[in-house]
Every structure is written in structure tokens, then in C-alpha cells.
Design a protein around this motif. Structure first.
Motif, PDB file in Angstrom:
ATOM      1  N   TYR A  23      38.964  48.478  56.423  1.00  0.00           N
ATOM      2  CA  TYR A  23      39.593  47.865  55.732  1.00  0.00           C
ATOM      3  C   TYR A  23      38.504  47.267  54.691  1.00  0.00           C
ATOM      4  CZ  TYR A  23      43.964  48.852  58.445  1.00  0.00           C
ATOM      5  OH  TYR A  23      44.912  49.402  58.937  1.00  0.00           O
ATOM      6  N   LEU A  24      37.580  47.515  54.218  1.00  0.00           N
ATOM      7  CA  LEU A  24      36.530  47.102  53.339  1.00  0.00           C
ATOM      8  C   LEU A  24      36.553  48.036  51.968  1.00  0.00           C
ATOM      9  CD1 LEU A  24      33.585  46.399  55.717  1.00  0.00           C
ATOM     10  CD2 LEU A  24      35.162  44.824  54.704  1.00  0.00           C
ATOM     11  N   VAL A  25      37.046  47.319  50.911  1.00  0.00           N
ATOM     12  CA  VAL A  25      37.216  48.004  49.624  1.00  0.00           C
ATOM     13  C   VAL A  25      36.026  47.277  48.880  1.00  0.00           C
ATOM     14  CG1 VAL A  25      38.432  46.119  48.554  1.00  0.00           C
ATOM     15  CG2 VAL A  25      38.835  48.285  47.556  1.00  0.00           C
ATOM     16  N   GLU A  26      35.272  46.622  49.509  1.00  0.00           N
ATOM     17  CA  GLU A  26      33.891  46.120  48.724  1.00  0.00           C
ATOM     18  C   GLU A  26      32.984  47.088  48.317  1.00  0.00           C
ATOM     19  OE1 GLU A  26      36.014  42.290  49.947  1.00  0.00           O
ATOM     20  OE2 GLU A  26      35.697  44.260  50.832  1.00  0.00           O
ATOM     21  N   PRO A  27      32.551  48.093  49.485  1.00  0.00           N
ATOM     22  CA  PRO A  27      31.730  49.150  49.202  1.00  0.00           C
ATOM     23  C   PRO A  27      32.241  50.019  47.954  1.00  0.00           C
ATOM     24  CG  PRO A  27      32.042  48.788  51.375  1.00  0.00           C
ATOM     25  CD  PRO A  27      33.100  47.746  50.696  1.00  0.00           C
ATOM     26  N   VAL A  28      33.671  50.344  47.727  1.00  0.00           N
ATOM     27  CA  VAL A  28      33.797  51.153  46.834  1.00  0.00           C
ATOM     28  C   VAL A  28      33.583  50.489  45.575  1.00  0.00           C
ATOM     29  CG1 VAL A  28      35.871  52.215  45.807  1.00  0.00           C
ATOM     30  CG2 VAL A  28      35.672  51.986  48.324  1.00  0.00           C
ATOM     31  N   VAL A  29      33.796  49.150  45.347  1.00  0.00           N
ATOM     32  CA  VAL A  29      33.772  48.393  44.116  1.00  0.00           C
ATOM     33  C   VAL A  29      32.259  48.470  43.807  1.00  0.00           C
ATOM     34  CG1 VAL A  29      33.792  46.181  42.904  1.00  0.00           C
ATOM     35  CG2 VAL A  29      35.672  46.998  44.708  1.00  0.00           C
ATOM     36  N   ALA A  30      31.208  48.263  44.813  1.00  0.00           N
ATOM     37  CA  ALA A  30      29.925  48.198  44.772  1.00  0.00           C
ATOM     38  C   ALA A  30      29.358  49.339  44.057  1.00  0.00           C
ATOM     39  CB  ALA A  30      29.039  47.838  45.824  1.00  0.00           C
TER      40      ALA A  30
ATOM     41  N   ARG B 154      38.018  36.235  48.026  1.00  0.00           N
ATOM     42  CA  ARG B 154      37.637  37.963  48.065  1.00  0.00           C
ATOM     43  C   ARG B 154      37.806  38.164  46.779  1.00  0.00           C
ATOM     44  NH1 ARG B 154      39.466  41.416  53.007  1.00  0.00           N
ATOM     45  NH2 ARG B 154      38.174  42.631  51.792  1.00  0.00           N
ATOM     46  N   MET B 155      38.878  37.940  45.864  1.00  0.00           N
ATOM     47  CA  MET B 155      39.075  38.370  44.601  1.00  0.00           C
ATOM     48  C   MET B 155      37.812  38.020  43.901  1.00  0.00           C
ATOM     49  SD  MET B 155      43.008  38.024  43.656  1.00  0.00           S
ATOM     50  CE  MET B 155      44.257  38.914  44.774  1.00  0.00           C
ATOM     51  N   ALA B 156      37.299  36.819  43.998  1.00  0.00           N
ATOM     52  CA  ALA B 156      36.134  36.370  43.165  1.00  0.00           C
ATOM     53  C   ALA B 156      35.066  37.022  43.790  1.00  0.00           C
ATOM     54  CB  ALA B 156      35.879  34.943  43.307  1.00  0.00           C
ATOM     55  N   GLY B 157      35.019  37.458  44.932  1.00  0.00           N
ATOM     56  CA  GLY B 157      33.745  38.348  45.635  1.00  0.00           C
ATOM     57  C   GLY B 157      33.905  39.795  45.210  1.00  0.00           C
ATOM     58  N   ILE B 158      34.853  40.334  44.704  1.00  0.00           N
ATOM     59  CA  ILE B 158      34.860  41.576  44.161  1.00  0.00           C
ATOM     60  C   ILE B 158      34.224  41.520  42.554  1.00  0.00           C
ATOM     61  CG2 ILE B 158      36.532  43.201  42.795  1.00  0.00           C
ATOM     62  CD1 ILE B 158      36.541  43.494  45.690  1.00  0.00           C
ATOM     63  N   ASP B 159      34.502  40.320  41.933  1.00  0.00           N
ATOM     64  CA  ASP B 159      33.919  40.265  40.576  1.00  0.00           C
ATOM     65  C   ASP B 159      32.487  40.043  40.819  1.00  0.00           C
ATOM     66  OD1 ASP B 159      36.062  40.414  38.880  1.00  0.00           O
ATOM     67  OD2 ASP B 159      36.688  38.269  39.303  1.00  0.00           O
TER      68      ASP B 159
ATOM     69  N   SER C 246      29.616  32.874  38.595  1.00  0.00           N
ATOM     70  CA  SER C 246      30.718  32.632  38.659  1.00  0.00           C
ATOM     71  C   SER C 246      31.595  32.462  39.917  1.00  0.00           C
ATOM     72  CB  SER C 246      31.545  33.473  37.776  1.00  0.00           C
ATOM     73  OG  SER C 246      31.241  33.477  36.290  1.00  0.00           O
ATOM     74  N   PHE C 247      30.969  33.555  40.898  1.00  0.00           N
ATOM     75  CA  PHE C 247      31.798  33.500  42.268  1.00  0.00           C
ATOM     76  C   PHE C 247      31.173  32.166  42.848  1.00  0.00           C
ATOM     77  CE2 PHE C 247      30.477  34.377  46.556  1.00  0.00           C
ATOM     78  CZ  PHE C 247      31.788  34.537  46.946  1.00  0.00           C
ATOM     79  N   VAL C 248      29.727  31.891  42.730  1.00  0.00           N
ATOM     80  CA  VAL C 248      29.380  30.633  43.309  1.00  0.00           C
ATOM     81  C   VAL C 248      30.083  29.411  42.561  1.00  0.00           C
ATOM     82  CG1 VAL C 248      27.124  29.103  43.551  1.00  0.00           C
ATOM     83  CG2 VAL C 248      27.059  31.654  43.702  1.00  0.00           C
ATOM     84  N   GLY C 249      30.427  29.384  41.303  1.00  0.00           N
ATOM     85  CA  GLY C 249      31.075  28.287  41.027  1.00  0.00           C
ATOM     86  C   GLY C 249      32.776  28.339  41.533  1.00  0.00           C
ATOM     87  N   VAL C 250      33.163  29.526  41.640  1.00  0.00           N
ATOM     88  CA  VAL C 250      34.572  29.336  42.351  1.00  0.00           C
ATOM     89  C   VAL C 250      34.377  29.046  43.694  1.00  0.00           C
ATOM     90  CG1 VAL C 250      36.410  30.817  42.856  1.00  0.00           C
ATOM     91  CG2 VAL C 250      35.498  31.074  40.691  1.00  0.00           C
ATOM     92  N   SER C 251      33.550  29.445  44.500  1.00  0.00           N
ATOM     93  CA  SER C 251      33.552  29.108  45.652  1.00  0.00           C
ATOM     94  C   SER C 251      33.099  27.397  45.837  1.00  0.00           C
ATOM     95  CB  SER C 251      32.254  29.855  46.644  1.00  0.00           C
ATOM     96  OG  SER C 251      32.405  31.375  46.385  1.00  0.00           O
ATOM     97  N   ALA C 252      32.101  27.035  45.230  1.00  0.00           N
ATOM     98  CA  ALA C 252      31.850  25.720  45.437  1.00  0.00           C
ATOM     99  C   ALA C 252      33.089  24.896  44.912  1.00  0.00           C
ATOM    100  CB  ALA C 252      30.639  25.320  44.486  1.00  0.00           C
ATOM    101  N   PHE C 253      33.643  25.104  43.883  1.00  0.00           N
ATOM    102  CA  PHE C 253      34.705  24.317  43.160  1.00  0.00           C
ATOM    103  C   PHE C 253      35.930  24.542  44.182  1.00  0.00           C
ATOM    104  CE2 PHE C 253      32.711  25.127  38.871  1.00  0.00           C
ATOM    105  CZ  PHE C 253      32.338  23.952  38.770  1.00  0.00           C
TER     106      PHE C 253
ATOM    107  N   PHE D  44      39.337  34.761  35.593  1.00  0.00           N
ATOM    108  CA  PHE D  44      39.841  35.795  35.983  1.00  0.00           C
ATOM    109  C   PHE D  44      40.388  36.035  37.675  1.00  0.00           C
ATOM    110  CE2 PHE D  44      37.357  37.644  32.315  1.00  0.00           C
ATOM    111  CZ  PHE D  44      38.360  37.802  31.307  1.00  0.00           C
ATOM    112  N   PRO D  45      39.474  35.600  38.435  1.00  0.00           N
ATOM    113  CA  PRO D  45      40.059  35.692  39.965  1.00  0.00           C
ATOM    114  C   PRO D  45      40.904  34.556  40.119  1.00  0.00           C
ATOM    115  CG  PRO D  45      37.657  35.078  39.785  1.00  0.00           C
ATOM    116  CD  PRO D  45      37.981  35.604  38.367  1.00  0.00           C
ATOM    117  N   VAL D  46      40.566  33.510  39.580  1.00  0.00           N
ATOM    118  CA  VAL D  46      41.420  32.300  39.847  1.00  0.00           C
ATOM    119  C   VAL D  46      42.799  32.492  39.313  1.00  0.00           C
ATOM    120  CG1 VAL D  46      41.769  29.740  39.230  1.00  0.00           C
ATOM    121  CG2 VAL D  46      39.712  30.622  39.767  1.00  0.00           C
ATOM    122  N   LEU D  47      43.025  33.097  38.092  1.00  0.00           N
ATOM    123  CA  LEU D  47      44.485  33.301  37.574  1.00  0.00           C
ATOM    124  C   LEU D  47      44.976  34.407  38.294  1.00  0.00           C
ATOM    125  CD1 LEU D  47      43.540  33.274  33.632  1.00  0.00           C
ATOM    126  CD2 LEU D  47      44.959  31.481  35.113  1.00  0.00           C
TER     127      LEU D  47
END
Length: 478
Positions: free
Chosen positions: A5-12, A170-175, A316-323, A371-374
Motif C-alpha cells: 500500500y505504498l503509492v509513493e514509489p510510483v509518484v517518485a 502524506r499529501m504534502a509528502g507526495i508533493d 514546502s513539505f518541511v514548511g507544512v510539517s513544521a507549521f 496545494f496539499p493543505v487545500l
């Protein structure tokens, strides 16, 4: 063998294979048009800029303006011809994934990308007419596009995540994954092109796309349980039911929601679409702007610039995670992202030297955060059984917005490039006022749609309803 159940490798892998050739597409078209329109060899130099020395020809500037105009129109024709089929396929496939499974929305665009890349390789290798590339773009759009692929991936993640914070991250992780792998691909593209020409990057991209396709088909596990087939129902009735579900699913998102949920969803969609229009439209002209005078970047510099631009996905991912960890309101995160883009676009309009062109990327380090936040905020409003319909609607609007904005901005750039190439970036920055204004309306209303949207899942018993992530009591503004 049990799947993953890992879609991240496909995105990468998809990001790496796509961005390996994405910076090359405009360069390849630009060089072919240069040769055809000027009857001269394209100027290739080991210098940091092809504008040095400036005494190559008395018609040097006129050549650049002519090729710039034709290259932007070529992009315009490509976008126009591929937009409609891609939008229709995106809307149908991602909505259908609520019933037919998420994997179809991932596999079909991969097939289309492979066709597109293979055509580029064929045209480049045999030096065929470059307008065949427009036809290949149309053909690949029949399998869906980036909107279909990402819509399926985000719906896939929404199926797996129960916690709101986990879903956002996880959505931010996709980005972020897109940024990391596309950055690696982009920074190597210039050297790849200089060492081996266009053919080898296209071939390498096609091979990675085959690998991605194999993973998606044989390893990636499905998240949607398909209903058992009823032998008493004819195939024709089943097909009618499927089409009805695709259409009704998107309608039911709005028809079955409370008034405040509808308002919240419409406002968030407005922010998403208007911001995407300005951001994608402005950034789609960066490569052409870099090829034009006075920058006249080489393929190596373009690769460095593209790689630096893709670091915004990581930051942006770091920003979303931190905020998110610090409890910063989600609308504030969106606000910071929009301001980041606006500042960068304004500075980009006045960048006339190579150091400045690299430096303008710094203010845009948080540009992907909205984008991931919205997406996460809208996903919270919708029940689990309608996630596919939501992301079908989102992907449809995003693809339509991106294609229309690219077409409009390319046509405007073709008209304004002769007197002020940077005008297009000022226009994009000005359009960012629209999502900022709508964001202010959302903040003033204090919409709390998530706590009001309590509709139970279809076909669930009283003991089973509703799912946890739909009944998240945390407000949108927290």
C-alpha cells in the motif's frame, strides 16, 4: 505475493521519468524551430550564456524574437488539442475509482506518458516533423494526464489515512516526492543533453516509465473493494450503472451537503483554482524566458534552474510539517504560500542576469504549501465513499485550469515578448490577488464545515457509520 500500500514509489519514478525530459521538450522544439525558421545552426556554446559574444549576427535579436513567438504558439497548440480529452478522461476515471478501484487512475496515465515519450524519441531519432509531437500529445491525453494520475494518488492516500494530520502530511509528502526526484532529474538533464544529445534522455525516461508501470500493475495493492458481480445483472445494465455513478458521484458531493459545507467547499475550490491558474501560468514560461535575451541560458544552466525550482517541493513539505506540528492555522499556511509565489513572480519579472535569475527562486520556497493543505481541507468535508468523486472534480478543475492558463499565458507571451518579456510574470503576480481575497472571505466567515458534515457512508449499518476521518471535529481554521 501480497502487494504494498505504498503509492509513493510510483509518484517518485513518475516524477523522475517526466522531469528527465520536461526541460528538454521546449529546448528540443526551440532548436528545431530555430533551424527551420532561420536556416542556421542553433548556437551552442560552452559559455554561461549564448548571448556572449553579442556580435554573432546582426539579425541575432530578430531571430530570438521570431523563434520565441513560434515556440510559444507551438506550446499553445499542444495545450489546446490535448486539453479536452484529458479533462474528460480525468473526470470519468477518477470518479469511477470510487467503484472500480484507484489503480486504473494510476495505470492509464502511465501508459499515456509512455506513448508520449516514445513519440518524442522517434521524432528525435529519425528527425521527423516536429508537429507530430502535437498528435502524440493528443493521443496520450486519451489515457488521462498528470491530473488523472495525481487525482488517483491523492484519493488512494485518502482511503488509507484516518487521521487528519496524517492525511495532510502524506499529501504534502507526495508533493515533496515529486520535487526531490524531479530535481535530481532536472539537474542531470543539461549534462545528459550535452553529452549524449536528446535521444538518450528520451530513451532513459521511457525505460523508467516501463518500470513504474510494472510496479503499479503487479505490486501496488488496491484500496477499494470492488462489489461482487451479480450474475442476474446484464453487462449493459452494469455499464449504465457505472456511468450513472460517475456522474451522480460529483453531483452528490454538493447536493447532499449542508449549506455551510457547500459554501466551504466552493470557497476552497475557488482558492485552489485561482491560485493554480496564476502559479502554473506564470511558471510555464520560465524556460522560454531563460532561453531569450538577455539571459540566453545554456542547457546546463536550464537544468540547474529547473533543479533549484523543484526544491520548493521539499521546502514546502518541511514548511507544512513544521507549521502543522506547531498548530499554525491551515489558512495561514495557505496565505504564506500564496505570498511566497507573489513575491517570487514580481522579482522574476525584473531578473535580467544569471545570479538574479537563481536568486528569485528563494522567495518561492514555500510556494507549493497551499496545494496539499487545500486538498486535505476539502477531503475532510467529504465522506470516505466520495473521495474519488472529490478528487475527480479537483483533478478536472486543476487540469482545465493548468491547460487554459498555459494556453492563455503562452499567447500573451507571444504578443508581449518583443517589448517586455517579464510582463507575463507581473500579470501572474497580479492574479494572485484573487485567491488572497477569497482566503480573506473564508477567514472572516470562520467556516467550520468539517464538524457539520456528518452524512453516514452509503450501505452501512448503524453500528458501522460514519467513518472516523469524516467526523473529525477539528475545525477547518485550526
Amino acid at each position: 505475493m501480497k502487494g504494498l500500500y505504498l503509492v509513493e514509489p510510483v509518484v517518485a519514478l513518475y516524477a523522475f521519468s517526466s522531469f528527465l525530459i520536461y526541460p528538454l521538450v521546449q529546448q528540443y522544439v526551440y532548436r528545431r524551430l530555430w533551424q527551420e525558421l532561420t536556416n542556421t545552426t542553433y548556437p551552442i556554446s560552452g559559455n554561461t550564456s549564448r548571448c556572449a559574444p553579442r556580435n554573432i549576427s546582426s539579425n541575432h535579436t530578430n531571430f530570438h524574437e521570431l523563434v520565441q513567438r513560434e515556440a510559444s504558439l507551438f506550446s499553445l497548440y499542444t495545450e489546446l488539442l490535448s486539453t479536452i480529452p484529458s479533462l474528460i478522461v480525468t473526470l470519468m476515471l477518477v470518479a469511477y475509482s470510487d467503484r472500480g478501484g484507484r489503480k486504473i487512475t494510476i495505470i492509464m496515465p502511465l501508459i499515456g506518458s509512455f506513448i508520449y515519450t516514445s513519440t518524442f524519441l522517434t521524432v528525435s531519432f529519425f528527425e521527423l516533423n516536429i508537429y507530430l509531437l502535437i498528435g502524440s500529445s493528443f493521443l496520450s491525453s486519451l489515457f488521462g494526464g498528470l491530473g488523472t494520475f495525481l487525482g488517483g494518488c491523492f484519493a488512494y492516500i485518502a482511503d488509507l489515512c484516518k487521521d487528519e494530520r496524517q492525511k495532510t502530511l502524506r499529501m504534502a509528502g507526495i508533493d515533496m516526492m515529486i520535487g526531490l526526484l524531479s530535481g535530481v532529474a532536472a539537474i542531470s538533464t543539461g549534462y545528459f543533453l550535452r553529452a549524449a544529445g536528446f535521444n538518450w534522455p528520451f530513451l532513459t525516461s521511457a525505460m523508467f516509465q516501463c518500470l513504474t508501470l510494472l510496479y503499479a500493475i503487479f505490486i501496488l495493492e488496491e484500496t477499494v473493494e470492488k462489489p461482487p458481480a451479480d450474475s442476474n445483472i446484464s453487462d449493459e445494465s452494469r455499464h449504465r450503472s457505472t456511468i450513472k455513478h460517475m456522474i451522480f458521484g460529483i453531483y452528490h458531493i454538493f447536493a447532499g451537503a449542508s449549506y455551510r459545507s457547500k459554501v466551504a467547499l466552493v470557497l476552497l475550490l475557488s482558492i485552489f483554482v485561482s491560485f493554480s491558474f496564476a502559479y502554473v501560468g506564470g511558471m510555464s514560461l520560465v524556460t522560454l524566458y531563460e532561453l531569450n535575451e538577455p539571459l540566453c541560458w545554456t542547457e546546463v544552466l536550464i537544468g540547474y534552474g529547473a533543479a533549484l525550482s523543484t526544491t520548493v517541493f521539499l521546502t514546502s513539505f518541511v514548511g507544512v510539517s513544521a507549521f502543522t506540528y506547531c498548530g499554525v492555522p491551515q489558512l495561514v499556511i495557505v496565505l504564506l504560500g500564496i505570498l511566497s509565489v507573489t513575491t517570487g513572480l514580481i522579482l522574476l519579472a525584473f531578473a535580467k542576469t544569471t545570479p538574479l535569475m537563481f536568486m528569485v527562486r528563494l522567495p518561492m520556497l514555500l510556494s507549493i504549501m497551499p496545494f496539499p493543505v487545500l486538498r486535505s481541507m476539502m477531503s475532510r468535508i467529504i465522506s470516505k465513499s466520495e473521495q474519488g468523486a472529490l478528487f475527480a472534480c479537483l483533478s478536472f478543475l486543476e487540469s482545465l485550469t493548468n491547460n487554459v492558463s498555459s494556453a492563455i499565458f503562452n499567447s500573451i507571451y507571444a504578443v508581449t515578448v518583443a517589448w517586455y518579456p517579464g510582463f507575463i510574470f507581473l500579470l501572474a503576480a497580479g492574479l494572485c490577488v484573487i485567491p488572497l481575497s477569497v482566503l480573506g472571505v473564508v477567514a472572516l466567515m470562520g467556516v467550520d464545515a468539517a464538524s457539520e458534515y456528518k452524512r453516514p457512508e452509503p450501505n452501512t449499518t448503524a453500528e458501522e457509520s460514519p467513518v472516523e476521518d469524516v467526523n473529525d471535529n477539528s475545525p477547518l481554521l485550526s
